[in-house]
Design a protein around this motif. Structure first.
Motif, PDB file in Angstrom:
ATOM      1  N   VAL A  65      21.696 -12.824 -34.779  1.00 40.40           N
ATOM      2  CA  VAL A  65      20.299 -12.378 -34.881  1.00 40.40           C
ATOM      3  C   VAL A  65      19.610 -12.421 -33.509  1.00 40.40           C
ATOM      4  N   ASN A  66      19.556 -13.601 -32.899  1.00 38.41           N
ATOM      5  CA  ASN A  66      18.798 -13.734 -31.652  1.00 38.41           C
ATOM      6  C   ASN A  66      19.511 -13.164 -30.431  1.00 38.41           C
ATOM      7  N   GLY A  67      20.834 -13.089 -30.457  1.00 38.59           N
ATOM      8  CA  GLY A  67      21.560 -12.478 -29.339  1.00 38.59           C
ATOM      9  C   GLY A  67      21.141 -11.028 -29.119  1.00 38.59           C
ATOM     10  N   PRO A  68      21.232 -10.184 -30.158  1.00 41.67           N
ATOM     11  CA  PRO A  68      20.765  -8.806 -29.999  1.00 41.67           C
ATOM     12  C   PRO A  68      19.264  -8.701 -29.701  1.00 41.67           C
ATOM     13  N   VAL A  69      18.461  -9.622 -30.234  1.00 40.95           N
ATOM     14  CA  VAL A  69      17.023  -9.604 -29.927  1.00 40.95           C
ATOM     15  C   VAL A  69      16.815  -9.755 -28.422  1.00 40.95           C
ATOM     16  N   PHE A  70      17.515 -10.714 -27.835  1.00 36.13           N
ATOM     17  CA  PHE A  70      17.409 -10.939 -26.392  1.00 36.13           C
ATOM     18  C   PHE A  70      17.848  -9.695 -25.621  1.00 36.13           C
ATOM     19  N   LEU A  71      18.968  -9.102 -26.005  1.00 35.40           N
ATOM     20  CA  LEU A  71      19.456  -7.906 -25.313  1.00 35.40           C
ATOM     21  C   LEU A  71      18.503  -6.722 -25.473  1.00 35.40           C
ATOM     22  N   LEU A  72      17.945  -6.554 -26.658  1.00 38.62           N
ATOM     23  CA  LEU A  72      17.031  -5.434 -26.891  1.00 38.62           C
ATOM     24  C   LEU A  72      15.721  -5.604 -26.131  1.00 38.62           C
ATOM     25  N   MET A  73      15.259  -6.854 -25.976  1.00 37.66           N
ATOM     26  CA  MET A  73      14.001  -7.078 -25.258  1.00 37.66           C
ATOM     27  C   MET A  73      14.161  -6.949 -23.751  1.00 37.66           C
ATOM     28  N   PHE A  74      15.228  -7.528 -23.219  1.00 38.05           N
ATOM     29  CA  PHE A  74      15.341  -7.626 -21.764  1.00 38.05           C
ATOM     30  C   PHE A  74      16.364  -6.674 -21.152  1.00 38.05           C
ATOM     31  N   GLY A  75      17.206  -6.053 -21.963  1.00 38.64           N
ATOM     32  CA  GLY A  75      18.204  -5.124 -21.440  1.00 38.64           C
ATOM     33  C   GLY A  75      17.606  -3.872 -20.799  1.00 38.64           C
ATOM     34  N   PRO A  76      16.736  -3.148 -21.496  1.00 38.54           N
ATOM     35  CA  PRO A  76      16.159  -1.943 -20.884  1.00 38.54           C
ATOM     36  C   PRO A  76      15.329  -2.224 -19.621  1.00 38.54           C
ATOM     37  N   PRO A  77      14.456  -3.239 -19.596  1.00 42.99           N
ATOM     38  CA  PRO A  77      13.732  -3.493 -18.353  1.00 42.99           C
ATOM     39  C   PRO A  77      14.653  -3.935 -17.214  1.00 42.99           C
ATOM     40  N   ALA A  78      15.673  -4.729 -17.529  1.00 48.55           N
ATOM     41  CA  ALA A  78      16.602  -5.160 -16.486  1.00 48.55           C
ATOM     42  C   ALA A  78      17.374  -3.972 -15.920  1.00 48.55           C
ATOM     43  N   THR A  79      17.771  -3.059 -16.789  1.00 44.71           N
ATOM     44  CA  THR A  79      18.445  -1.847 -16.328  1.00 44.71           C
ATOM     45  C   THR A  79      17.504  -1.017 -15.457  1.00 44.71           C
ATOM     46  N   PHE A  80      16.248  -0.929 -15.859  1.00 45.73           N
ATOM     47  CA  PHE A  80      15.258  -0.180 -15.077  1.00 45.73           C
ATOM     48  C   PHE A  80      15.094  -0.794 -13.683  1.00 45.73           C
ATOM     49  N   VAL A  81      14.979  -2.099 -13.615  1.00 46.76           N
ATOM     50  CA  VAL A  81      14.824  -2.782 -12.321  1.00 46.76           C
ATOM     51  C   VAL A  81      16.065  -2.558 -11.458  1.00 46.76           C
ATOM     52  N   TYR A  82      17.231  -2.639 -12.058  1.00 49.48           N
ATOM     53  CA  TYR A  82      18.475  -2.411 -11.321  1.00 49.48           C
ATOM     54  C   TYR A  82      18.507  -0.995 -10.739  1.00 49.48           C
ATOM     55  N   LEU A  83      18.160  -0.020 -11.582  1.00 47.73           N
ATOM     56  CA  LEU A  83      18.164   1.379 -11.111  1.00 47.73           C
ATOM     57  C   LEU A  83      17.099   1.601 -10.037  1.00 47.73           C
ATOM     58  N   GLN A  84      15.967   0.923 -10.144  1.00 45.87           N
ATOM     59  CA  GLN A  84      14.906   1.050  -9.149  1.00 45.87           C
ATOM     60  C   GLN A  84      15.327   0.411  -7.830  1.00 45.87           C
ATOM     61  N   ASP A  85      15.970  -0.743  -7.889  1.00 48.94           N
ATOM     62  CA  ASP A  85      16.426  -1.418  -6.667  1.00 48.94           C
ATOM     63  C   ASP A  85      17.492  -0.628  -5.925  1.00 48.94           C
ATOM     64  N   HIS A  86      18.277   0.135  -6.652  1.00 47.35           N
ATOM     65  CA  HIS A  86      19.348   0.903  -6.024  1.00 47.35           C
ATOM     66  C   HIS A  86      18.931   2.346  -5.722  1.00 47.35           C
ATOM     67  N   GLY A  87      17.651   2.658  -5.834  1.00 44.03           N
ATOM     68  CA  GLY A  87      17.123   3.935  -5.400  1.00 44.03           C
ATOM     69  C   GLY A  87      17.247   5.079  -6.376  1.00 44.03           C
ATOM     70  N   PHE A  88      17.656   4.833  -7.600  1.00 39.72           N
ATOM     71  CA  PHE A  88      17.766   5.910  -8.572  1.00 39.72           C
ATOM     72  C   PHE A  88      16.408   6.284  -9.161  1.00 39.72           C
ATOM     73  N   ILE A  89      15.467   5.331  -9.139  1.00 38.75           N
ATOM     74  CA  ILE A  89      14.116   5.557  -9.647  1.00 38.75           C
ATOM     75  C   ILE A  89      13.150   5.120  -8.548  1.00 38.75           C
ATOM     76  N   THR A  90      12.132   5.936  -8.283  1.00 42.35           N
ATOM     77  CA  THR A  90      11.194   5.616  -7.207  1.00 42.35           C
ATOM     78  C   THR A  90      10.202   4.546  -7.652  1.00 42.35           C
TER      79      THR A  90
END
Length: 177
Positions: A65-90
């Protein structure tokens, strides 16, 4: 040539036992005498492998239950930050991170609302002390206390709720005073 007997005998694992229980419960009862010793009833044999501890039920709930909750809450923002740090998103699109987080919270809450009743029913069927399970689930942050406004966001059918109540009444009736 004589074969050498092994020094150790293989023992069945928990996985093997659970598969055996599953296969055994699907057999017609008239064939039970072929597989069980005469002094063990089918119900007793199944009950030996079907009960789990409160702690194990809590750990499974935290993972399922809580494992997927954690991934669903923090996975998309973490991916966004990663893509932003590597120049894929301005950097001008910072607001997307907040939107992703809020959407993640909504989807994570929906996951929790759907999965916690299923986990609870699964645990009620396998744990002996339901009151201890409820206390431990609240302490672990898996569920909310009974009557909480957040516990009212659980999504379950009326048949599901009735089965939970039946199990609670049944286990409380069987508990020694």
């Amino acid at each position: 040539m004589q074969t050498k007997k092994p020094e150790w005998e293989p023992r069945p694992t928990k996985r093997m036992m659970s598969l055996a229980v599953k296969a055994f419960t699907q057999l017609p009862r008239k064939f039970a005498y072929l597989y069980l010793p005469a002094n063990i009833s089918i119900e007793y044999w199944i009950s030996m492998t079907s009960h789990i501890s409160v702690g194990k039920a809590i750990w499974i709930g935290l993972l399922v239950v809580n494992g997927p909750v954690f991934l669903l809450m923090f996975g998309p923002p973490a991916t966004f930050v990663y893509l932003q740090d590597h120049g894929f998103i301005t950097k001008s699109h910072d607001w997307i991170g907040m939107v992703l987080f809020l959407c993640g919270v909504a989807v994570a809450w929906l996951w929790w609302s759907l999965s916690i009743p299923k986990w609870r029913l699964w645990a009620y069927e396998r744990v002996v002390d339901i009151a201890q399970l409820k206390r431990s689930a609240v302490n672990a942050g898996l569920t909310w206390p009974d009557g909480s406004i957040f516990s009212k966001t659980e999504i379950k059918s009326s048949a599901h709720a009735l089965r939970e109540q039946e199990l609670e009444v049944q286990r409380n009736a069987n508990k020694p005073e």
